[in-house]
Design a protein around this motif. Structure first.
Motif, PDB file in Angstrom:
ATOM      1  N   LEU A 262       0.832  -1.193   0.000  1.00 33.44           N
ATOM      2  CA  LEU A 262       0.000   0.000   0.000  1.00 33.44           C
ATOM      3  C   LEU A 262       0.872   1.252   0.000  1.00 33.44           C
ATOM      4  O   LEU A 262       2.064   1.196   0.288  1.00 33.44           O
ATOM      5  N   ASP A 263       0.269   2.386  -0.365  1.00 38.15           N
ATOM      6  CA  ASP A 263       1.010   3.656  -0.450  1.00 38.15           C
ATOM      7  C   ASP A 263       2.236   3.509  -1.341  1.00 38.15           C
ATOM      8  O   ASP A 263       3.292   4.090  -1.072  1.00 38.15           O
ATOM      9  N   SER A 264       2.094   2.723  -2.384  1.00 38.54           N
ATOM     10  CA  SER A 264       3.217   2.430  -3.287  1.00 38.54           C
ATOM     11  C   SER A 264       2.814   2.772  -4.711  1.00 38.54           C
ATOM     12  O   SER A 264       2.354   1.925  -5.473  1.00 38.54           O
ATOM     13  N   SER A 265       2.953   4.031  -5.054  1.00 36.01           N
ATOM     14  CA  SER A 265       2.539   4.519  -6.369  1.00 36.01           C
ATOM     15  C   SER A 265       3.564   4.134  -7.428  1.00 36.01           C
ATOM     16  O   SER A 265       4.757   4.410  -7.293  1.00 36.01           O
ATOM     17  N   VAL A 266       3.093   3.484  -8.484  1.00 33.61           N
ATOM     18  CA  VAL A 266       3.957   3.108  -9.608  1.00 33.61           C
ATOM     19  C   VAL A 266       4.053   4.297 -10.555  1.00 33.61           C
ATOM     20  O   VAL A 266       3.040   4.873 -10.963  1.00 33.61           O
ATOM     21  N   SER A 267       5.282   4.667 -10.915  1.00 31.25           N
ATOM     22  CA  SER A 267       5.485   5.813 -11.811  1.00 31.25           C
ATOM     23  C   SER A 267       5.823   5.386 -13.228  1.00 31.25           C
ATOM     24  O   SER A 267       5.807   6.213 -14.140  1.00 31.25           O
ATOM     25  N   GLY A 268       6.151   4.112 -13.425  1.00 30.65           N
ATOM     26  CA  GLY A 268       6.492   3.665 -14.767  1.00 30.65           C
ATOM     27  C   GLY A 268       6.724   2.167 -14.807  1.00 30.65           C
ATOM     28  O   GLY A 268       6.806   1.490 -13.776  1.00 30.65           O
ATOM     29  N   LEU A 269       6.829   1.655 -16.015  1.00 31.64           N
ATOM     30  CA  LEU A 269       7.112   0.242 -16.244  1.00 31.64           C
ATOM     31  C   LEU A 269       8.573   0.081 -16.628  1.00 31.64           C
ATOM     32  O   LEU A 269       9.142   0.929 -17.334  1.00 31.64           O
ATOM     33  N   LEU A 270       9.155  -0.997 -16.173  1.00 31.33           N
ATOM     34  CA  LEU A 270      10.554  -1.295 -16.489  1.00 31.33           C
ATOM     35  C   LEU A 270      10.567  -2.135 -17.759  1.00 31.33           C
ATOM     36  O   LEU A 270      10.344  -3.349 -17.723  1.00 31.33           O
ATOM     37  N   VAL A 271      10.777  -1.487 -18.906  1.00 29.00           N
ATOM     38  CA  VAL A 271      10.748  -2.163 -20.196  1.00 29.00           C
ATOM     39  C   VAL A 271      12.152  -2.157 -20.787  1.00 29.00           C
ATOM     40  O   VAL A 271      12.781  -1.092 -20.923  1.00 29.00           O
ATOM     41  N   GLU A 272      12.638  -3.338 -21.105  1.00 31.24           N
ATOM     42  CA  GLU A 272      13.976  -3.489 -21.699  1.00 31.24           C
ATOM     43  C   GLU A 272      13.799  -4.234 -23.006  1.00 31.24           C
ATOM     44  O   GLU A 272      13.442  -5.408 -23.031  1.00 31.24           O
ATOM     45  N   GLY A 273      14.039  -3.527 -24.104  1.00 33.80           N
ATOM     46  CA  GLY A 273      13.789  -4.106 -25.426  1.00 33.80           C
ATOM     47  C   GLY A 273      12.299  -4.321 -25.621  1.00 33.80           C
ATOM     48  O   GLY A 273      11.500  -3.389 -25.514  1.00 33.80           O
ATOM     49  N   THR A 274      11.913  -5.553 -25.875  1.00 29.54           N
ATOM     50  CA  THR A 274      10.504  -5.883 -26.052  1.00 29.54           C
ATOM     51  C   THR A 274       9.980  -6.697 -24.873  1.00 29.54           C
ATOM     52  O   THR A 274       9.003  -7.432 -24.999  1.00 29.54           O
ATOM     53  N   LYS A 275      10.603  -6.563 -23.711  1.00 26.19           N
ATOM     54  CA  LYS A 275      10.204  -7.320 -22.526  1.00 26.19           C
ATOM     55  C   LYS A 275       9.943  -6.370 -21.361  1.00 26.19           C
ATOM     56  O   LYS A 275      10.727  -5.463 -21.082  1.00 26.19           O
TER      57      LYS A 275
END
Length: 545
Positions: A262-275
């Motif tokens: 909880l109280d853990s806001s995601v700011s982005g996705l960790l994308v490396e190449g196409t994964k």
């Protein structure tokens, strides 16, 4: 940051998972259902929730002992939740403590200077008689309407239970065969008018399009199944409200070994190449996972969490031009004393058609607040004494409004709208709340938008034909391994049971892609789960709990 985690203590034996972990963004209904399905297969799963409690739009608002559902106030199709819980030893009844409502709801429909009152019940013979009172023949048409939609619900099965990851999925034989029965190219309003002569009868089986944030005129006719779902499955109240049901599901997920941060806001996705390899939190910490499931509002997540190079067809331009549902202004009122209203009341203004036009003009861009708005009141205290302190009532009032494409300033609009609604309660219902309100909380399209809901559209992307199936955001994000989406903005759409079905499709796809055996029992066709009588030889008799 608040981390909730316990060891598994149910009796099932879990084999070591082929997956190291799955991360889920958002503890809304779709995220919780996906988490439960994965955790019940032994998959280590973590849910990241920006708020201090789970539920998302379905959480509980609490103030001075009063409880209010923030969003949905009733529960449909508990049999679908039973499917989600099949491996947990729990049922919808055991986690939700459900009460079936009779009547399901009250409709007060303004027409020709008077109000037609319909207390909707599952006894179809009673509904036939009531609609025949409104206009001779409309009651008989109601039974035929139910028979039609029983077939339509069966035809809708491939849409509800399957992912659409590409346009080619629409050419599967089961979808093509079912699609011919769905009559998708006419509007709900047009189909209803072909069955019912009186406008009041048409509204009684058409207002449910507002569950999708749409008018009957813009809603595809395939959604004529919505009233059938009510009459076939009933309308239910979870003890403590839908927000408490979400908390119970979160507790179950943790008991299965899952983790909620909880109280853990995601700011982005960790994308490396196409994964996609994980998520990035606002504190810039990286958390790696084999798969990531996004349960945030779909359009908002695409624009704010996904790197631009993976957005594909759903880029910022498309999300801006997309069609969105209406929004809502919400009054959560804690009042002294009892309130003489049933659990659910839908007040339909005489100028209902004008209401709908006011809200949806130019997909909200030119929307205005109606002079005489229609609204919905939930009075859960008549059923559930846990919702308010002794001697008090919790009232939930929802007024459909334009979404934030309108640019309306709700700090200026809400006071006048509030007075209109409270004035109507006083003059039409004899309920004067002016000296009884002890607690008042509000939501507006602006506050919904501030909660990371694109344009404050509380029902997400519209369910128009050009935004359904493969033309809606997919469960499996195209071109990126390990990235998935669930929730009302994705296929098959919004509404708790439909979101649960989408979560099930997603979880099953993750298990399959990872080589994990799906241990869920085979599902019955949705239409066969209903318990109602339409007079057709193949249907079952009405049963009540």
């Amino acid at each position: 940051m608040h981390i909730v985690q316990t060891m598994r203590h149910n009796s099932r034996h879990f084999e070591p998972s082929a997956l190291d972990s799955v991360g889920i963004v958002g503890a809304g209904p779709g995220g919780l259902a996906t988490g439960i399905l994965l955790a019940s297969h032994g998959v280590p799963t973590t849910i990241y929730e920006a708020d201090s409690k789970p539920g998302g739009r379905c959480q509980t608002v609490q103030d001075q002992g009063f409880k209010f559902d923030r969003g949905p106030t009733f529960f449909l199709m508990p049999e679908v939740l039973d499917e989600i819980l099949a491996l947990t030893g729990e049922t919808a009844q055991s986690v939700g403590n459900l009460t079936e409502l009779d009547p399901m709801y009250r409709l007060d429909i303004g027409w020709a200077g008077k109000v037609e009152r319909i207390d909707a019940v599952r006894d179809l013979s009673q509904m036939k008689a009531r609609l025949n009172e409104i206009f001779p023949g409309d009651g008989d048409a109601f039974l035929e309407f139910c028979r039609l939609n029983e077939k339509k619900l069966s035809a809708f099965e491939p849409v509800l239970r399957n992912s659409f990851d590409s346009p080619f999925d629409a050419f599967r034989p089961d979808f093509v065969k079912g699609g011919l029965r769905l009559d998708p190219f006419r509007s709900l309003k047009t189909v209803n008018a072909s069955y019912f002569s009186h406008p009041v009868s048409q509204i009684a089986v058409g207002f449910q399009s507002k569950y999708l944030g749409m008018s009957a005129a813009e809603c595809p006719s395939l959604f004529s199944i919505l009233p059938l779902i009510e009459y076939g499955f009933g309308v239910w109240h979870p003890k403590g409200g839908c927000g408490q049901l979400m908390q119970s599901l979160a507790n179950l997920f943790v008991r299965l070994g899952g983790t909620i941060r909880l109280d853990s806001s995601v700011s982005g996705l960790l994308v490396e190449g196409t994964k996609c390899n994980g998520v990035v939190l606002q504190d810039q910490s990286e958390h790696r996972h084999d798969h990531v499931v996004v349960n945030a509002d779909a359009a908002w997540a695409i624009n704010n969490l996904m790197p631009s190079h993976i957005r594909g067809a759903w880029g910022r331009r498309r999300t801006k031009k997309a069609k969105y549902s209406c929004s809502t202004a919400m009054l959560y009122l804690g009042v002294d004393g009892e309130v003489d209203l049933p659990h659910h009341t839908i007040r339909v203004a005489e100028e209902y058609e004008q209401n709908l036009r006011d809200i949806s003009r130019d997909n909200g861009r030119s929307g205005v607040v109606s002079e005489d708005p229609s609204f919905y009141v939930c009075n859960p205290s008549v059923t559930d004494d846990s919702m308010a302190p002794d001697g008090c009532s919790s009232l939930y009032i929802l007024i459909p409004t334009p979404n934030q494409k309108s640019g309306l300033d709700w700090s200026a609009e809400l006071p006048a709208l509030r007075q209109k609604v409270l004035g109507t309660l006083a003059t039409e219902y004899g309920i004067d709340l002016s000296d009884r309100i002890r607690v008042e909380c509000v939501e507006t399209p602006q506050t919904w938008a501030q909660s990371n809901i694109e344009f404050g559209a509380t029902f997400s992307l519209s369910h128009t034909l050009d935004q359904m199936a493969f033309r809606r955001p997919n469960h499996r994000w195209p071109g990126v391994d390990g990235l998935w989406m669930v929730g009302g903005g994705t296929h098959p759409g919004s509404g708790l049971p439909v979101i649960f079905l989408g979560a099930k499709s997603t979880a099953e796809s993750i298990l399959k892609s990872s080589g994990i055996e799906n241990q869920l029992p085979a599902s019955k066709p949705v239409a066969q789960l209903a318990t109602f009588s339409t007079g057709a030889p193949s249907t079952k008799e009405v049963t009540h709990v």
